[in-house]
Design a protein around this motif. Structure first.
Motif, PDB file in Angstrom:
ATOM      1  N   TYR A 299     -13.552   7.462   1.091  1.00 47.18           N
ATOM      2  CA  TYR A 299     -13.000   5.966   0.777  1.00 47.18           C
ATOM      3  C   TYR A 299     -13.003   5.964  -0.687  1.00 47.18           C
ATOM      4  O   TYR A 299     -13.808   5.496  -1.258  1.00 47.18           O
ATOM      5  CB  TYR A 299     -13.907   5.010   1.666  1.00 47.18           C
ATOM      6  CG  TYR A 299     -14.118   5.151   2.934  1.00 47.18           C
ATOM      7  CD1 TYR A 299     -13.066   5.009   3.787  1.00 47.18           C
ATOM      8  CD2 TYR A 299     -15.152   5.745   3.572  1.00 47.18           C
ATOM      9  CE1 TYR A 299     -13.292   4.934   5.268  1.00 47.18           C
ATOM     10  CE2 TYR A 299     -15.382   6.173   4.951  1.00 47.18           C
ATOM     11  CZ  TYR A 299     -14.355   5.637   5.848  1.00 47.18           C
ATOM     12  OH  TYR A 299     -14.340   5.842   7.003  1.00 47.18           O
TER      13      TYR A 299
ATOM     14  N   GLU B 214     -11.336   0.994  -4.500  1.00 44.00           N
ATOM     15  CA  GLU B 214      -9.909   0.351  -4.274  1.00 44.00           C
ATOM     16  C   GLU B 214      -9.871  -0.481  -5.857  1.00 44.00           C
ATOM     17  O   GLU B 214     -10.715  -1.151  -6.129  1.00 44.00           O
ATOM     18  CB  GLU B 214      -9.934  -0.673  -3.390  1.00 44.00           C
ATOM     19  CG  GLU B 214      -9.967   0.191  -1.842  1.00 44.00           C
ATOM     20  CD  GLU B 214      -9.830  -0.664  -0.608  1.00 44.00           C
ATOM     21  OE1 GLU B 214      -9.395  -0.234   0.289  1.00 44.00           O
ATOM     22  OE2 GLU B 214     -10.279  -1.951  -0.719  1.00 44.00           O
TER      23      GLU B 214
ATOM     24  N   PRO C 180       3.761   1.049   2.598  1.00 45.38           N
ATOM     25  CA  PRO C 180       2.562   0.768   2.409  1.00 45.38           C
ATOM     26  C   PRO C 180       1.760   0.998   3.727  1.00 45.38           C
ATOM     27  O   PRO C 180       2.436   0.684   4.821  1.00 45.38           O
ATOM     28  CB  PRO C 180       2.217  -0.369   1.770  1.00 45.38           C
ATOM     29  CG  PRO C 180       3.258  -1.220   1.928  1.00 45.38           C
ATOM     30  CD  PRO C 180       4.658  -0.313   2.144  1.00 45.38           C
ATOM     31  N   THR C 181       0.505   1.290   3.858  1.00 43.34           N
ATOM     32  CA  THR C 181      -0.339   1.095   5.184  1.00 43.34           C
ATOM     33  C   THR C 181      -0.663  -0.515   5.145  1.00 43.34           C
ATOM     34  O   THR C 181      -1.184  -1.123   4.260  1.00 43.34           O
ATOM     35  CB  THR C 181      -1.622   2.034   4.920  1.00 43.34           C
ATOM     36  OG1 THR C 181      -1.340   3.444   4.711  1.00 43.34           O
ATOM     37  CG2 THR C 181      -2.351   1.702   6.373  1.00 43.34           C
TER      38      THR C 181
ATOM     39  N   VAL D 163      -1.717  -1.334   1.533  1.00 47.14           N
ATOM     40  CA  VAL D 163      -2.420  -0.260   0.826  1.00 47.14           C
ATOM     41  C   VAL D 163      -1.621   0.861   0.420  1.00 47.14           C
ATOM     42  O   VAL D 163      -1.071   1.456   1.159  1.00 47.14           O
ATOM     43  CB  VAL D 163      -3.613   0.017   1.767  1.00 47.14           C
ATOM     44  CG1 VAL D 163      -4.589   1.304   0.904  1.00 47.14           C
ATOM     45  CG2 VAL D 163      -4.668  -1.021   2.289  1.00 47.14           C
ATOM     46  N   TYR D 164      -1.749   1.238  -0.874  1.00 46.88           N
ATOM     47  CA  TYR D 164      -1.308   2.696  -1.394  1.00 46.88           C
ATOM     48  C   TYR D 164      -2.460   3.312  -1.829  1.00 46.88           C
ATOM     49  O   TYR D 164      -3.129   2.966  -2.628  1.00 46.88           O
ATOM     50  CB  TYR D 164      -0.172   2.147  -2.481  1.00 46.88           C
ATOM     51  CG  TYR D 164       1.183   1.680  -2.206  1.00 46.88           C
ATOM     52  CD1 TYR D 164       2.152   2.636  -1.572  1.00 46.88           C
ATOM     53  CD2 TYR D 164       1.596   0.509  -2.340  1.00 46.88           C
ATOM     54  CE1 TYR D 164       3.187   2.138  -1.122  1.00 46.88           C
ATOM     55  CE2 TYR D 164       2.929   0.119  -2.147  1.00 46.88           C
ATOM     56  CZ  TYR D 164       3.600   0.965  -1.382  1.00 46.88           C
ATOM     57  OH  TYR D 164       5.066   0.460  -1.183  1.00 46.88           O
ATOM     58  N   SER D 165      -2.663   4.472  -1.327  1.00 50.61           N
ATOM     59  CA  SER D 165      -3.865   5.421  -1.267  1.00 50.61           C
ATOM     60  C   SER D 165      -3.269   6.617  -2.264  1.00 50.61           C
ATOM     61  O   SER D 165      -2.136   7.217  -1.898  1.00 50.61           O
ATOM     62  CB  SER D 165      -4.348   5.922  -0.016  1.00 50.61           C
ATOM     63  OG  SER D 165      -4.881   4.638   0.761  1.00 50.61           O
ATOM     64  N   SER D 166      -4.277   7.183  -2.975  1.00 47.17           N
ATOM     65  CA  SER D 166      -4.041   8.291  -3.789  1.00 47.17           C
ATOM     66  C   SER D 166      -5.376   9.233  -3.816  1.00 47.17           C
ATOM     67  O   SER D 166      -6.577   8.599  -3.499  1.00 47.17           O
ATOM     68  CB  SER D 166      -3.525   8.114  -5.203  1.00 47.17           C
ATOM     69  OG  SER D 166      -4.337   7.403  -5.901  1.00 47.17           O
TER      70      SER D 166
ATOM     71  N   SER E 171      -7.146   3.548  -4.608  1.00 49.75           N
ATOM     72  CA  SER E 171      -6.196   2.763  -3.802  1.00 49.75           C
ATOM     73  C   SER E 171      -5.798   1.662  -4.348  1.00 49.75           C
ATOM     74  O   SER E 171      -6.896   0.830  -5.112  1.00 49.75           O
ATOM     75  CB  SER E 171      -6.882   2.531  -2.279  1.00 49.75           C
ATOM     76  OG  SER E 171      -7.050   3.712  -1.608  1.00 49.75           O
ATOM     77  N   ASP E 172      -4.724   1.102  -4.512  1.00 49.10           N
ATOM     78  CA  ASP E 172      -4.191   0.134  -4.875  1.00 49.10           C
ATOM     79  C   ASP E 172      -3.822  -0.786  -3.732  1.00 49.10           C
ATOM     80  O   ASP E 172      -3.252  -0.425  -2.736  1.00 49.10           O
ATOM     81  CB  ASP E 172      -3.023   0.087  -5.704  1.00 49.10           C
ATOM     82  CG  ASP E 172      -3.147   0.877  -6.955  1.00 49.10           C
ATOM     83  OD1 ASP E 172      -3.836   0.596  -7.450  1.00 49.10           O
ATOM     84  OD2 ASP E 172      -2.100   1.585  -7.416  1.00 49.10           O
ATOM     85  N   VAL E 173      -4.411  -2.116  -3.742  1.00 46.27           N
ATOM     86  CA  VAL E 173      -4.620  -3.084  -2.568  1.00 46.27           C
ATOM     87  C   VAL E 173      -3.946  -4.544  -2.905  1.00 46.27           C
ATOM     88  O   VAL E 173      -4.356  -4.951  -3.710  1.00 46.27           O
ATOM     89  CB  VAL E 173      -5.654  -3.123  -2.043  1.00 46.27           C
ATOM     90  CG1 VAL E 173      -5.789  -4.022  -0.674  1.00 46.27           C
ATOM     91  CG2 VAL E 173      -6.403  -1.819  -1.466  1.00 46.27           C
TER      92      VAL E 173
END
Length: 230
Positions: free
Chosen positions: A102, A105, A162-163, A216-219, A223-225
């Motif tokens: 995780y 964020e 995005p998620t 959510v954009y995850s890397s 994550s950018d939320v």
């Protein structure tokens, strides 16, 4: 020695007497005798009592260690240190696992229903309850409609869907399902024109009016939320 008359006479003993010809520890008559006890008066020996006494003190000094309470205290401290080190390693392993699974964020929170610019697009969400046939009691299904309007061509070129998650105020989250007909692809986007994504999620009934929507954009680095509160 033989005399002139042929008589035989015994050979006289050597000078110094018979004892000089007898081996140590053997009597003159040829029988073994026990060696005399050491009386401790040789040049390298001290009085027997003194030797025994000094030797006892030396052994006592060599064997004497920490008193029993001190040994127990040392063992206790060692056990505590070892236990603390073990727990510390386990906690580090756990925190490392959480950090990898995780990532941290970067959250930007806004009010639902209000459009906001983010990653070259304008975003807004709307949440409604929808029927859930044969659903589990105490659960409700929510429909999340996400509107996005590209503000520049580069945002379209870089676009990834995005998620979408539903969250509460304690940090719990629920996944949503985006059917193919509710998805948005790059070919659907044009600068200045609004496209719509539709997702569905199930949450506890008490969150029907308060569940937040997270885009959510995850890397690998985090994550950018974009979090819409209600």
């Amino acid at each position: 020695m033989h005399s002139a008359h042929g008589a035989t006479h015994p050979t006289p003993p050597p000078a110094g007497g018979v004892a000089s010809a007898v081996r140590p520890g053997e009597a003159a008559d040829g029988e073994s005798r026990p060696a005399p006890a050491h009386d401790g008066e040789g040049p390298d020996a001290g009085p027997p009592a003194v030797v025994a006494q000094d030797g006892g003190r030396a052994q006592a000094k060599r064997r004497r260690g920490l008193p029993a309470p001190a040994r127990l205290a040392v063992l206790g401290v060692a056990a505590v240190v070892l236990g603390t080190a073990t727990v510390g390693v386990q906690m580090w392993d756990r925190s490392q696992w959480v950090a990898e699974r995780y990532p941290a964020e970067d959250v930007r929170e806004v009010r639902a229903g209000e459009p906001v610019s983010w990653s070259g697009m304008r975003w807004s969400v709307e949440v409604t309850r929808v029927p859930r046939p044969n659903g589990k009691p105490g659960r409700v299904m929510l429909q999340v409609t996400v509107e996005l309007t590209p503000e520049e061509q580069k945002a379209i070129e870089d676009f990834l869907q995005p998620t979408i998650e539903l969250r509460d105020t304690t940090g719990r989250s629920w996944v949503t399902i985006v059917p193919s007909e509710g998805s948005v692809y790059r070919g659907d986007l044009k600068v200045g024109e609004t496209a719509r994504m539709t997702a569905y999620g199930v949450v506890p009934e008490e969150l029907e009016k308060t569940a937040k929507v997270a885009l959510v954009y995850s890397s690998a680095s985090g994550s950018d939320v974009l979090l819409f509160s209600r």
